[in-house]
Design an enzyme around this catalytic site. Structure first.
Site, PDB file in Angstrom:
ATOM      1  N   THR A  49     -30.237   1.009 -22.904  1.00 27.82           N
ATOM      2  CA  THR A  49     -30.421   0.889 -24.366  1.00 27.82           C
ATOM      3  C   THR A  49     -29.392   1.799 -25.058  1.00 27.82           C
ATOM      4  O   THR A  49     -28.681   2.582 -24.399  1.00 27.82           O
ATOM      5  CB  THR A  49     -31.833   1.345 -24.824  1.00 27.82           C
ATOM      6  N   TYR A  52     -33.857  16.931 -24.990  1.00 28.28           N
ATOM      7  CA  TYR A  52     -34.604  15.685 -24.793  1.00 28.28           C
ATOM      8  C   TYR A  52     -35.663  15.811 -23.698  1.00 28.28           C
ATOM      9  O   TYR A  52     -36.843  15.489 -23.942  1.00 28.28           O
ATOM     10  CB  TYR A  52     -33.615  14.542 -24.518  1.00 28.28           C
ATOM     11  N   LYS A  97     -39.970  15.620 -24.133  1.00 29.14           N
ATOM     12  CA  LYS A  97     -40.885  14.706 -23.440  1.00 29.14           C
ATOM     13  C   LYS A  97     -41.928  15.489 -22.640  1.00 29.14           C
ATOM     14  O   LYS A  97     -43.054  15.010 -22.459  1.00 29.14           O
ATOM     15  CB  LYS A  97     -40.090  13.744 -22.547  1.00 29.14           C
TER      16      LYS A  97
HETATM   17  N1  LIG Z   1     -33.812   4.078 -22.407  1.00 25.12           N
HETATM   18  C1  LIG Z   1     -34.330   4.825 -21.451  1.00 25.12           C
HETATM   19  O1  LIG Z   1     -33.762   4.976 -20.346  1.00 25.12           O
HETATM   20  C2  LIG Z   1     -35.615   5.539 -21.669  1.00 25.12           C
HETATM   21  C3  LIG Z   1     -36.200   6.175 -20.570  1.00 25.12           C
HETATM   22  C4  LIG Z   1     -37.396   6.847 -20.741  1.00 25.12           C
HETATM   23  C5  LIG Z   1     -37.999   6.856 -21.979  1.00 25.12           C
HETATM   24  N2  LIG Z   1     -37.413   6.226 -23.032  1.00 25.12           N
HETATM   25  C6  LIG Z   1     -38.114   6.258 -24.317  1.00 25.12           C
HETATM   26  O2  LIG Z   1     -38.312   4.929 -24.773  1.00 25.12           O
HETATM   27  C7  LIG Z   1     -38.434   4.936 -26.199  1.00 25.12           C
HETATM   28  C8  LIG Z   1     -37.537   3.883 -26.804  1.00 25.12           C
HETATM   29  O3  LIG Z   1     -36.193   4.262 -26.527  1.00 25.12           O
HETATM   30  P1  LIG Z   1     -35.013   3.201 -26.386  1.00 25.12           P
HETATM   31  O4  LIG Z   1     -34.379   3.465 -25.095  1.00 25.12           O
HETATM   32  O5  LIG Z   1     -35.477   1.826 -26.725  1.00 25.12           O
HETATM   33  O6  LIG Z   1     -34.035   3.761 -27.515  1.00 25.12           O
HETATM   34  P2  LIG Z   1     -33.247   3.068 -28.731  1.00 25.12           P
HETATM   35  O7  LIG Z   1     -32.764   1.711 -28.360  1.00 25.12           O
HETATM   36  O8  LIG Z   1     -32.287   4.094 -29.185  1.00 25.12           O
HETATM   37  O9  LIG Z   1     -34.412   2.880 -29.826  1.00 25.12           O
HETATM   38  C9  LIG Z   1     -34.992   3.986 -30.460  1.00 25.12           C
HETATM   39  C10 LIG Z   1     -35.772   3.490 -31.654  1.00 25.12           C
HETATM   40  O10 LIG Z   1     -36.352   4.624 -32.319  1.00 25.12           O
HETATM   41  C11 LIG Z   1     -36.042   4.516 -33.692  1.00 25.12           C
HETATM   42  N3  LIG Z   1     -36.070   5.805 -34.363  1.00 25.12           N
HETATM   43  C12 LIG Z   1     -35.315   6.902 -34.149  1.00 25.12           C
HETATM   44  N4  LIG Z   1     -35.632   7.871 -35.013  1.00 25.12           N
HETATM   45  C13 LIG Z   1     -36.623   7.388 -35.798  1.00 25.12           C
HETATM   46  C14 LIG Z   1     -37.383   7.886 -36.875  1.00 25.12           C
HETATM   47  N5  LIG Z   1     -37.167   9.124 -37.371  1.00 25.12           N
HETATM   48  N6  LIG Z   1     -38.335   7.108 -37.429  1.00 25.12           N
HETATM   49  C15 LIG Z   1     -38.556   5.865 -36.956  1.00 25.12           C
HETATM   50  N7  LIG Z   1     -37.849   5.297 -35.967  1.00 25.12           N
HETATM   51  C16 LIG Z   1     -36.905   6.061 -35.396  1.00 25.12           C
HETATM   52  C17 LIG Z   1     -34.669   3.874 -33.739  1.00 25.12           C
HETATM   53  O11 LIG Z   1     -34.405   3.365 -35.032  1.00 25.12           O
HETATM   54  P3  LIG Z   1     -32.893   3.244 -35.614  1.00 25.12           P
HETATM   55  O12 LIG Z   1     -32.367   1.914 -35.146  1.00 25.12           O
HETATM   56  O13 LIG Z   1     -33.107   3.306 -37.088  1.00 25.12           O
HETATM   57  O14 LIG Z   1     -32.089   4.394 -35.074  1.00 25.12           O
HETATM   58  C18 LIG Z   1     -34.903   2.778 -32.696  1.00 25.12           C
HETATM   59  O15 LIG Z   1     -35.613   1.717 -33.260  1.00 25.12           O
HETATM   60  C19 LIG Z   1     -38.124   6.372 -26.623  1.00 25.12           C
HETATM   61  O16 LIG Z   1     -39.321   7.101 -26.801  1.00 25.12           O
HETATM   62  C20 LIG Z   1     -37.359   6.929 -25.438  1.00 25.12           C
HETATM   63  O17 LIG Z   1     -37.421   8.336 -25.365  1.00 25.12           O
HETATM   64  C21 LIG Z   1     -36.245   5.561 -22.901  1.00 25.12           C
END
Ligand SMILES: NC(=O)c1ccc[n+]([C@@H]2O[C@H](COP(=O)([O-])OP(=O)(O)OC[C@H]3O[C@@H](n4cnc5c(N)ncnc54)[C@H](OP(=O)(O)O)[C@@H]3O)[C@@H](O)[C@H]2O)c1
Length: 260
Positions: free
Chosen positions: A208, A173, A177
């Site tokens: 999340t 992961y 990034k």
């Molecule tokens: N949470 C954190 O601490 C954090 C920190 C830094 C960066 N981020 C970044 O923030 C972004 C959102 O993450 P989140 O924390 O909100 O995660 P999350 O709640 O797991 O949401 C991820 C989303 O991506 C979708 N997804 C996964 N694979 C996909 C695909 N092949 N095609 C289309 N959609 C897909 C998932 O859909 P499904 O429901 O169908 O699985 C879900 O809607 C990501 O880029 C993550 O790397 C998060």
């Protein structure tokens, strides 16, 4: 006044859903990208009930046909795209466990899991961006936001003074990034003579499904970072990693440009 059109990938839950909510509240027409129809329609319904102009658009970023169909639909319905938020990502290639959330160590890397993560977090972003770029070029001032992470910052992850240097992390992961950061920088470079800005967002460590809700920030705070970059005025930078700054002093609300 012309309506701004935004596409957010992975917008059915988490930070993506909240980004769609916040852009929708600003009067932006939001295309709710989701790979699962049921989850996408549910998100569309929720956002519309809150007053947003939200439309589910089927989009699996790892499926070239799905990406192409999404671009064709945006072209047919709107003829252009103003904001693309590459938000969809996965943090593990297999089932959730404490070990996979923590990431194991580089020497324990499961290559199949790593390939799956790169398919979504790296190749998926390139596929969607390239498919949408002709539509973004038709916007007067398009914004591309690649939702990255501070764990992709080589400087932060290796700086002993940064809390991130002690943050448990596997290879897949964080390095996905890091790749996304370079991808952001190089798209920004290619597009620097256009009105399109391409920036990477650091939402900060957010509760999340991605991390089993271990983050200390809310989705609302996290989505503000993407919205900020998606609505940057013309005189602001392109090709930076911007967002929450996690310092040794703790999880206070500081924002700024992060080192690559
Ligand atoms: N949470 C954190 O601490 C954090 C920190 C830094 C960066 N981020 C970044 O923030 C972004 C959102 O993450 P989140 O924390 O909100 O995660 P999350 O709640 O797991 O949401 C991820 C989303 O991506 C979708 N997804 C996964 N694979 C996909 C695909 N092949 N095609 C289309 N959609 C897909 C998932 O859909 P499904 O429901 O169908 O699985 C879900 O809607 C990501 O880029 C993550 O790397 C998060």
């Amino acid at each position: 006044m012309t309506t701004t059109i935004a596409l957010i990938t992975g917008a059915n839950k988490g930070i993506g859903l909240e980004t769609a909510r916040q852009l929708g509240a600003r009067g932006v027409a939001v295309l709710v990208g989701a790979r699962d129809e049921e989850r996408g329609l549910k998100a569309e319904k929720t956002l519309r009930a809150e007053g947003a102009d939200a439309r589910f658009i089927p989009l699996d970023v790892t499926d070239p046909e799905s990406v192409q169909q999404a671009a064709e639909r945006v072209d047919k319905e709107f003829g252009r795209l103003d904001i693309l938020v590459n938000n969809a990502a996965i943090s593990r290639g297999g089932p959730l466990s404490a070990a996979t959330v923590r990431g194991g160590s580089p020497s324990e890397t499961d290559l199949d899991a790593m390939r799956a993560i790169y398919e979504t977090n790296v190749f998926g972003v390139i596929a969607v961006t390239n498919a949408m770029l002709p539509l973004l070029r038709r916007s007067p001032a398009a914004r591309i936001v690649n939702v990255s992470s501070e764990v992709g910052s080589v400087t932060s992850m290796t700086d002993p003074a940064s809390p991130l240097s002690r943050f448990p992390a596997g290879l897949a992961y964080p390095s996905s990034k890091t790749a996304l950061n370079m991808i952001t920088a190089l798209y920004a470079r290619e597009l620097r003579d256009t009105s399109i800005k391409v920036n990477a967002a650091n939402p900060g460590y957010t509760a999340t499904d991605l991390n089993g809700h271990t983050g200390f920030r809310s989705v609302s705070e996290a989505a503000e970072v993407s919205v900020h970059l998606a609505t940057l005025p013309a005189d602001r930078p392109t090709g930076i990693l911007w967002g929450h700054l996690w310092t040794a002093a703790g999880p206070q609300d500081a924002y700024g440009t992060l080192p690559w």
